[in-house]
Design a protein around this motif. Structure first.
Motif, short mmCIF file in Angstrom:
data_model
loop_
_atom_site.label_atom_id
_atom_site.label_comp_id
_atom_site.label_asym_id
_atom_site.label_seq_id
_atom_site.Cartn_x
_atom_site.Cartn_y
_atom_site.Cartn_z
N PRO A 1 0.84 -1.21 0.00
CA PRO A 1 0.00 0.00 0.00
C PRO A 1 0.87 1.26 0.00
O PRO A 1 2.01 1.23 0.47
CB PRO A 1 -0.80 -0.12 1.30
CG PRO A 1 -0.78 -1.57 1.64
CD PRO A 1 0.54 -2.08 1.15
N PRO A 2 0.33 2.37 -0.51
CA PRO A 2 1.16 3.58 -0.62
C PRO A 2 1.54 4.20 0.72
O PRO A 2 2.59 4.84 0.81
CB PRO A 2 0.29 4.53 -1.45
CG PRO A 2 -1.10 4.03 -1.26
CD PRO A 2 -1.00 2.55 -1.11
N ALA A 3 0.71 4.05 1.74
CA ALA A 3 0.98 4.72 3.01
C ALA A 3 0.34 3.94 4.15
O ALA A 3 -0.56 3.11 3.95
CB ALA A 3 0.47 6.16 2.98
N LEU A 4 0.78 4.23 5.36
CA LEU A 4 0.30 3.49 6.53
C LEU A 4 -1.22 3.54 6.72
O LEU A 4 -1.81 2.53 7.09
CB LEU A 4 1.01 4.01 7.78
CG LEU A 4 2.46 3.53 7.94
CD1 LEU A 4 3.19 4.37 8.98
CD2 LEU A 4 2.51 2.05 8.32
N PRO A 5 -1.91 4.68 6.48
CA PRO A 5 -3.37 4.66 6.65
C PRO A 5 -4.06 3.61 5.77
O PRO A 5 -5.01 2.95 6.22
CB PRO A 5 -3.79 6.07 6.26
CG PRO A 5 -2.61 6.92 6.53
CD PRO A 5 -1.42 6.04 6.20
N PRO B 1 -6.19 13.54 5.46
CA PRO B 1 -5.41 13.79 4.25
C PRO B 1 -5.15 12.50 3.47
O PRO B 1 -5.08 11.41 4.05
CB PRO B 1 -4.10 14.37 4.79
CG PRO B 1 -4.00 13.86 6.19
CD PRO B 1 -5.42 13.78 6.69
N VAL B 2 -5.02 12.64 2.17
CA VAL B 2 -4.65 11.50 1.32
C VAL B 2 -3.13 11.51 1.21
O VAL B 2 -2.55 12.42 0.62
CB VAL B 2 -5.30 11.61 -0.07
CG1 VAL B 2 -4.84 10.44 -0.95
CG2 VAL B 2 -6.82 11.63 0.05
N LEU B 3 -2.51 10.52 1.80
CA LEU B 3 -1.05 10.48 1.87
C LEU B 3 -0.47 9.62 0.76
O LEU B 3 -1.11 8.70 0.25
CB LEU B 3 -0.61 9.94 3.23
CG LEU B 3 -1.11 10.72 4.45
CD1 LEU B 3 -0.66 10.04 5.73
CD2 LEU B 3 -0.62 12.16 4.42
N VAL C 1 9.00 2.58 5.42
CA VAL C 1 8.47 1.81 6.55
C VAL C 1 7.70 0.59 6.05
O VAL C 1 7.90 -0.54 6.52
CB VAL C 1 7.58 2.69 7.44
CG1 VAL C 1 6.93 1.86 8.55
CG2 VAL C 1 8.40 3.83 8.05
N LEU C 2 6.82 0.80 5.09
CA LEU C 2 5.98 -0.30 4.62
C LEU C 2 6.75 -1.32 3.79
O LEU C 2 6.47 -2.53 3.84
CB LEU C 2 4.78 0.24 3.84
CG LEU C 2 3.66 0.78 4.72
CD1 LEU C 2 2.60 1.49 3.88
CD2 LEU C 2 3.02 -0.34 5.53
N GLN C 3 7.72 -0.88 3.02
CA GLN C 3 8.54 -1.85 2.28
C GLN C 3 9.32 -2.73 3.24
O GLN C 3 9.49 -3.93 3.01
CB GLN C 3 9.48 -1.13 1.30
CG GLN C 3 8.78 -0.50 0.11
CD GLN C 3 8.23 -1.52 -0.89
OE1 GLN C 3 8.77 -2.62 -1.02
NE2 GLN C 3 7.17 -1.17 -1.59
#
Length: 567
Positions: free
Chosen positions: A42-46, A190-192, A220-222
């Motif tokens: 996913p692009p970001a933690l949210p 916000p859209v992160l 972080v996610l990778q």
């Protein structure tokens, strides 16, 4: 020669990350270098939290004493925190500190801050007021959340202008969060993107002043998914062997959440795995064994001393530890004997060692099970599929296989920069973006990494280089030693000689002469410490649980100087 386990892991990973596979690889150009990345991340933690909290909604996520919380419950509270922060005016990229012990509140605040677009600054919960003040000012926190003990420390900071919100983390989660969410507005979040900043973790300070390591959501996610890929490979091997894991995976959260090990592979990875986290507010080996049995813990990770305390606990036979498949460790090497005993005596759990840093978001190398038993002095191979490992000379060039040099790690999961420290950031990377770890090591013919020392942790005695880690390893071979640290002491004749401070197990105390006699049988005479001090207290540790070698060296050098002047 590649082991059978290596072959199976490599084949499993190829199936998992190949074209069209669930974790298929893509690439991205960062800082002029093409790096592999896992395309499905996913692009970001949210996005990550929302997806997996929905997938595992009714499963138990957090166990803290009598409180049991599902993924859906924790995510709902975190969303309230996020909307409250945005409603109060938090801007994307603002730094928000968390100064708390491990608790459901800590986890919910981390989630809420990052969902609101803030940068979660993971303040060391063991810091005293001056250290907290320095870190908060260094990264420019505009708000700090603190539990009551940390709030008292922050209140003692003269002139602190940053608002501090006290969270009573001993209350049930919804009550504890009420101070933040009591009037939460229904504002849009916000859209992160992957490029937005997500976290600041603080380096251990083992080479000087602590620095804030900034990472974006992508890094972080990778890192999370790199750990996940390894876990899925081992799941596949267990299934092929007719021993598929049963029930919900579970792990103890027994290391501090401000440490990258607790944050990334333990806390964050648990979302994708649907894994239960059982929180320990304070380490206690017998309580850990009780929780392992009561909660059917399937994975254990901590500093090596933790699994060793379980291994040697007089009441170990009173507890069923057979649900644990792996006893993992990081942050320091294990003595060879400990590796063998874990395999033979812990009820079926296998030894595992990981190597990573704050600046790499925890990923680096891993040494698994039988491979670890075969090469117990190694931290293992580079963690596929993302880690590129190199041994570099002083000019940043790769050295020949088997030669020693500084360990460099390159991956999409590396941090972006040290906050507001461009020179330190520039010094931390080679031109082709390997992060310079400060560790000295070599690779064997199978690609296994052996760490021999810290770059600046070498004693030069009359032209002879002495590895502090090697001397410490020899000291640890004495069965009475609980903790040890080796450092250089000034010497008129040789320039520098080894010194050591040792803490013994109860009833196992030795005189310096007795320990030296033991060491003479294990290492060359010039490596044996010239001075050995005995400590009755545990050796001081940094936020990452590493022994504070810098502080100990300064303390005992001063003692040695004072004794020399008085003589």
């Amino acid at each position: 020669m590649r082991t059978e386990l290596d072959r199976r892991m490599d084949e499993g990973l190829a199936m998992l990350t190949g074209p069209g596979a669930p974790l298929a690889l893509g690439s991205i150009a960062l800082n002029g270098v093409d790096l592999p990345l896992i395309a499905a991340v996913p692009p970001a933690l949210p996005h990550y939290f929302a997806h997996y909290a929905a997938e595992h909604a009714d499963k138990t996520f957090l166990v803290a004493g009598e409180e049991r919380l599902t993924f859906a419950q924790v995510h709902a509270e975190a969303e309230k925190v996020a909307r409250s922060l945005v409603g109060e005016g938090l801007q994307t990229g603002e730094r928000v500190g968390i100064a708390m012990r491990n608790s459901p509140s800590w986890i919910t605040l981390y989630m809420g801050i990052t969902m609101a677009g803030g940068v979660a600054c993971l303040l060391n919960g063991w810091w005293q007021p001056p250290e907290l003040a320095e870190a908060i000012a260094d990264v420019g926190c505009t708000l700090v959340f603190a539990d009551p003990p940390r709030a008292r420390r922050l209140a003692a900071i003269e002139g602190l202008s940053v608002p501090v919100v006290e969270i009573d983390d001993l209350l049930p989660l919804a009550q504890a969060m009420h101070v933040v969410t009591h009037s939460w507005p229904r504002v849009p979040l916000p859209v992160l993107t992957a490029d937005d900043n997500a976290t600041i973790l603080f380096t251990s300070g083992s080479t000087g002043q602590s620095k804030g390591a900034l990472s974006d959501h992508r890094a972080v996610l990778q890192a999370v998914f790199n750990y996940l890929a390894q876990a899925l490979v081992m799941f596949g091997i267990a299934t092929q062997d007719g021993k598929p894991p049963e029930g919900q995976p579970a792990t103890l959260l027994n290391v501090p959440l401000f440490h990258v090990t607790a944050e990334v592979p333990v806390f964050l990875q648990s979302f994708a795995m649907g894994r239960k986290l059982v929180l320990m507010p304070k380490w206690d080996a017998e309580e850990a064994m009780r929780l392992i049995e009561a909660e059917a813990i399937s994975y254990f990770v901590g500093v090596p001393l933790m699994s060793f305390e379980i291994l040697t606990h007089p009441n170990r036979s009173n507890y069923n530890l057979s649900t644990v498949t792996d006893f993992a460790a990081g942050g320091a090497p294990r003595p060879v004997e400990h590796v063998r005993r874990i395999k033979e005596e812990m009820g079926g759990g296998a030894p595992l060692l990981g190597y990573g840093l704050t600046e790499t978001n925890g990923i680096g190398c891993g040494n698994w099970r039988d491979n670890y038993l075969a090469k117990p002095n190694s931290t293992g191979r580079a963690s596929a599929p993302l880690v590129d490992l190199a041994i570099l000379d002083a000019m940043g060039r790769p050295v020949a296989q088997g030669a020693r040099g500084e360990i460099g790690i390159r991956s999409v999961a590396n941090f972006k920069e040290y906050w507001n420290r461009p020179e330190a950031t520039a010094d931390a990377f080679t031109a082709d973006r390997y992060f310079l770890t400060g560790d000295i090591g070599y690779l064997d013919e199978d690609g296994y990494l052996f760490i021999v020392d810290r770059k600046k942790d070498i004693i030069i005695r009359g032209g002879e280089n002495i590895s502090c880690q090697e001397v410490e390893a020899a000291i640890y071979e004495h069965p009475g030693v609980a903790e040890a640290a080796v450092f250089g002491l000034p010497d008129e004749r040789f320039g520098e000689v080894p010194g050591a401070v040792v803490k013994y197990r109860p009833g196992e105390e030795q005189t310096p002469e007795q320990l030296c006699a033991f060491l003479y049988a294990h290492i060359a005479a010039f490596k044996v410490p010239q001075r050995i001090w005995t400590s009755t207290e545990p050796l001081p540790r940094l936020g990452t649980e590493k022994i504070d070698k810098v502080g100990l060296r300064a303390t005992y050098r001063a003692i040695a100087e004072a004794e020399a002047k008085a003589a």
